[in-house]
Design a protein around this motif. Structure first.
Motif, PDB file in Angstrom:
ATOM      1  N   GLU A 350      23.642  53.926  40.692  1.00 35.37           N
ATOM      2  CA  GLU A 350      23.618  52.787  41.053  1.00 35.37           C
ATOM      3  C   GLU A 350      23.855  52.420  42.537  1.00 35.37           C
ATOM      4  O   GLU A 350      24.949  52.490  42.974  1.00 35.37           O
ATOM      5  N   THR A 351      22.985  51.413  43.212  1.00 35.43           N
ATOM      6  CA  THR A 351      23.283  51.211  44.599  1.00 35.43           C
ATOM      7  C   THR A 351      22.639  49.895  44.824  1.00 35.43           C
ATOM      8  O   THR A 351      21.478  49.566  44.261  1.00 35.43           O
ATOM      9  N   PRO A 352      23.126  48.849  45.731  1.00 37.00           N
ATOM     10  CA  PRO A 352      24.570  49.358  46.167  1.00 37.00           C
ATOM     11  C   PRO A 352      25.642  49.255  45.294  1.00 37.00           C
ATOM     12  O   PRO A 352      25.453  48.629  44.067  1.00 37.00           O
ATOM     13  N   ASN A 353      26.774  49.496  45.599  1.00 33.84           N
ATOM     14  CA  ASN A 353      28.194  49.196  44.674  1.00 33.84           C
ATOM     15  C   ASN A 353      28.177  47.835  44.317  1.00 33.84           C
ATOM     16  O   ASN A 353      28.032  47.181  45.115  1.00 33.84           O
ATOM     17  N   LYS A 354      28.545  47.326  43.008  1.00 33.49           N
ATOM     18  CA  LYS A 354      28.793  46.260  42.694  1.00 33.49           C
ATOM     19  C   LYS A 354      30.281  46.016  42.787  1.00 33.49           C
ATOM     20  O   LYS A 354      31.188  47.033  43.049  1.00 33.49           O
ATOM     21  N   SER A 355      30.878  44.788  43.008  1.00 34.88           N
ATOM     22  CA  SER A 355      32.375  44.595  43.241  1.00 34.88           C
ATOM     23  C   SER A 355      32.876  43.336  42.409  1.00 34.88           C
ATOM     24  O   SER A 355      31.890  42.621  42.004  1.00 34.88           O
ATOM     25  N   ARG A 356      34.262  43.518  42.262  1.00 36.89           N
ATOM     26  CA  ARG A 356      34.820  42.700  41.370  1.00 36.89           C
ATOM     27  C   ARG A 356      36.055  42.337  41.923  1.00 36.89           C
ATOM     28  O   ARG A 356      36.869  43.180  42.467  1.00 36.89           O
ATOM     29  N   THR A 357      36.484  40.995  42.272  1.00 39.33           N
ATOM     30  CA  THR A 357      37.856  40.676  43.192  1.00 39.33           C
ATOM     31  C   THR A 357      38.935  40.501  42.063  1.00 39.33           C
ATOM     32  O   THR A 357      38.550  39.157  41.206  1.00 39.33           O
ATOM     33  N   VAL A 358      39.846  40.984  41.893  1.00 42.74           N
ATOM     34  CA  VAL A 358      41.102  40.477  40.827  1.00 42.74           C
ATOM     35  C   VAL A 358      42.225  40.144  41.856  1.00 42.74           C
ATOM     36  O   VAL A 358      42.690  40.866  42.659  1.00 42.74           O
ATOM     37  N   LYS A 359      42.981  38.766  41.679  1.00 42.74           N
ATOM     38  CA  LYS A 359      44.105  38.267  42.297  1.00 42.74           C
ATOM     39  C   LYS A 359      44.983  38.281  41.212  1.00 42.74           C
ATOM     40  O   LYS A 359      45.048  37.509  40.104  1.00 42.74           O
ATOM     41  N   LEU A 360      46.126  38.971  41.527  1.00 51.86           N
ATOM     42  CA  LEU A 360      47.169  39.250  40.552  1.00 51.86           C
ATOM     43  C   LEU A 360      48.642  38.989  41.345  1.00 51.86           C
ATOM     44  O   LEU A 360      49.086  39.436  42.293  1.00 51.86           O
ATOM     45  N   ASP A 361      49.095  38.001  40.768  1.00 50.41           N
ATOM     46  CA  ASP A 361      50.494  37.494  40.934  1.00 50.41           C
ATOM     47  C   ASP A 361      51.531  37.387  39.919  1.00 50.41           C
ATOM     48  O   ASP A 361      51.541  36.499  38.921  1.00 50.41           O
ATOM     49  N   LYS A 362      52.305  38.386  39.762  1.00 52.26           N
ATOM     50  CA  LYS A 362      53.267  38.491  38.210  1.00 52.26           C
ATOM     51  C   LYS A 362      54.679  38.105  38.760  1.00 52.26           C
ATOM     52  O   LYS A 362      55.402  38.177  37.991  1.00 52.26           O
ATOM     53  N   THR A 363      55.082  37.573  40.216  1.00 46.79           N
ATOM     54  CA  THR A 363      56.193  37.325  40.659  1.00 46.79           C
ATOM     55  C   THR A 363      56.517  35.843  40.632  1.00 46.79           C
ATOM     56  O   THR A 363      55.748  35.129  41.002  1.00 46.79           O
TER      57      THR A 363
END
Length: 497
Positions: A350-363
């Motif tokens: 599969e091209t181009p690569n797909k992407s997902r953005t994950v924003k994580l703040d546990k503090t």
């Protein structure tokens, strides 16, 4: 030309062709053993337009130091699948080299770097010959070859001698001339006591002719056996697989005539649990589930790969998932970009690569109460009026401090100020709207301060006194801070006379 003569010539031609094919097959096999020459059957289009799906290439094994950029080579991947791509970089010294490959049709280089001591370099390619080899390697092609060999052996069995000297029947004998038929048989050796029979005009018979005839039959017989060897060599049993295949990066699929060639890459969607809040942030570990789909009639999904980049850093190496459900857990705080792709069993990526953005703040966010910092500050009219600043930087009387969050940022801050007039007495609450203490709890929002990340609650010192200046009381302030990711923390300060 008589029917029997035509059949005889056809039989001779078939046997002679078989001898040639058998001999060529043996030569190819000997070259393979002696010089490391191997066939490569391409079942994907990763090397197009140079080499297309279904092409047959001939490759020779060479040592790693002989590899050069631009060579098309076949190597084993770390998990033992074979890949045949073009060399784009060679590193290392000694007997081992670190080789980077790329398919001509691929937009990106192969993710793996191959540590090789030898590789099979493509010498030349025969377009679409792989289809024929694959067909003859499996039913029904294998049965056609087997039937052909059986027919050849039957034809040889029919060529029986008519005398001890090795003579053979003539075409007339084969037609079965009966009583009264013309005697057109040419005997090589006359019966004992009989007069020698003269050969027909224009027909020469002798020891040399007998040797030529016997030699030709030996050749075709040998050729039939060699053809049978050739049939076995290409693997006509149904369980045979192609040992040398191009996988466009990954392979674990039998190359067979029964399979459809698959040139379409799968597509992947991704879901996230838990879902992000309205601001796009999570405050707990995130599980991504990849759902690849191969088109109907395709070869099926073989694997899903993903790699990550944290806070704009370099991408990691690929992590490979081969068993559904294909999941990945994101536990690092910050902004993680996840690139992912699927590969099918035919090697299509599969091209181009797909992407997902994950924003994580546990503090949790943090807050301080800068003033009053101690009980003596709380009870000092002088200190009360000079230690806090408003947004313009002017000193004012009141409560003040800071609030911070290094990841998602502070979303809100509220306060509650209360006092107890006498020991055991009722608690009252500061109401900024009326600048008085009231009986019911009141929550307020601090004003901004000129101090970095500062907050301030303006309040005149006299207001803190129950019955005027000089009569201090116990007081408490509770701050509630929430960051953008939804983490909440409370900070409490209690002051006594």
């Amino acid at each position: 030309m008589t029917r029997s003569r035509f059949l005889k010539l056809t039989r001779e031609a078939a046997l002679s062709l078989t001898a040639v094919v058998g001999a060529i097959s043996v030569v190819v096999m000997l070259l393979s053993f002696a010089f490391g020459v191997h066939p490569l059957l391409f079942k994907s289009g990763s090397m197009e337009p140079t080499i297309s799906t279904g092409d047959l290439s001939i490759a020779r094994t060479i040592k790693a130091p002989e590899l050069h950029i631009g060579d098309i080579v076949s190597v084993r991947e770390p998990h033992q699948d074979r890949v045949t791509h073009r060399v784009v970089d060679v590193q290392g010294t000694g007997a081992t080299r670190q080789v980077t490959l790329k398919g001509d049709a691929n937009r990106v280089i192969d993710p793996a770097v191959y540590n090789v001591k030898d590789a099979e370099r493509v010498l030349f390619t025969v377009p679409k010959a792989g289809y024929a080899v694959a067909w003859f390697s499996h039913a029904p092609g294998s049965f056609v070859l087997a039937a052909y060999v059986a027919l050849l052996l039957l034809l040889i069995a029919q060529r029986s001698p008519t005398s001890n000297s090795g003579g053979f029947r003539s075409a007339d004998e084969e037609t079965g001339g009966g009583a009264g038929a013309p005697d057109s048989v040419t005997a090589l050796d006359p019966p004992e006591g009989a007069a020698p029979v003269e050969p027909e005009p224009g027909r020469k018979v002798g020891a040399k002719g007998k040797r030529k005839r016997v030699g030709r039959d030996k050749a075709v017989a040998t050729g039939s056996v060699l053809a049978f060897v050739a049939v076995s060599a290409i693997g006509w049993m149904q369980s045979t697989t192609a040992a040398w295949v191009d996988s466009a990066g990954v392979s674990n699929v039998t190359f067979s005539a029964a399979a459809q060639f698959d040139t379409t890459a799968p597509t992947t969607t991704v879901s996230q649990s838990p879902v992000a809040n309205g601001a796009g942030w999570n405050n707990a570990n995130v599980t991504l589930t990849f759902s690849p789909t191969d088109p109907a009639g395709g070869s099926g999904v073989q694997k899903v790969e993903f790699r990550t980049s944290l806070n704009g850093g370099a991408l990691s190496a690929y992590t490979t998932l081969t068993v559904a459900p294909y999941t990945a857990t994101i536990s690092s705080e910050g902004t993680t970009v996840v690139e992912y792709r699927a590969t099918d069993n035919a090697g299509n990526v599969e091209t181009p690569n797909k992407s997902r953005t994950v924003k994580l703040d546990k503090t949790n966010p943090a807050a301080t109460i800068a003033f009053p910092s101690a009980n003596n500050d709380f009870n000092s009219a002088t200190k009360w009026g000079t230690n806090c600043k408003n947004s313009g930087g002017t000193s004012i009387a009141g409560w003040c401090g800071t609030r911070t969050d290094s990841l998602s940022g502070v979303a809100s801050i509220t306060y509650e100020i209360s006092k107890v007039v006498t020991s055991g007495g009722a608690r009252s609450y500061w109401d900024a709207a009326t600048s008085t203490f009231v009986a019911s709890p009141v929550t307020g929002i601090p004003a901004s301060s000129s101090v970095a990340n500062g907050w301030v609650v303006p309040m005149a010192y006299g207001t803190t006194d129950a019955n005027g200046i000089g009569k201090p009381f116990s007081a408490r302030i509770i701050l509630t801070i929430t960051d953008v990711a939804g983490n909440v923390v409370t900070v409490t300060g209690t002051y006594s006379p």
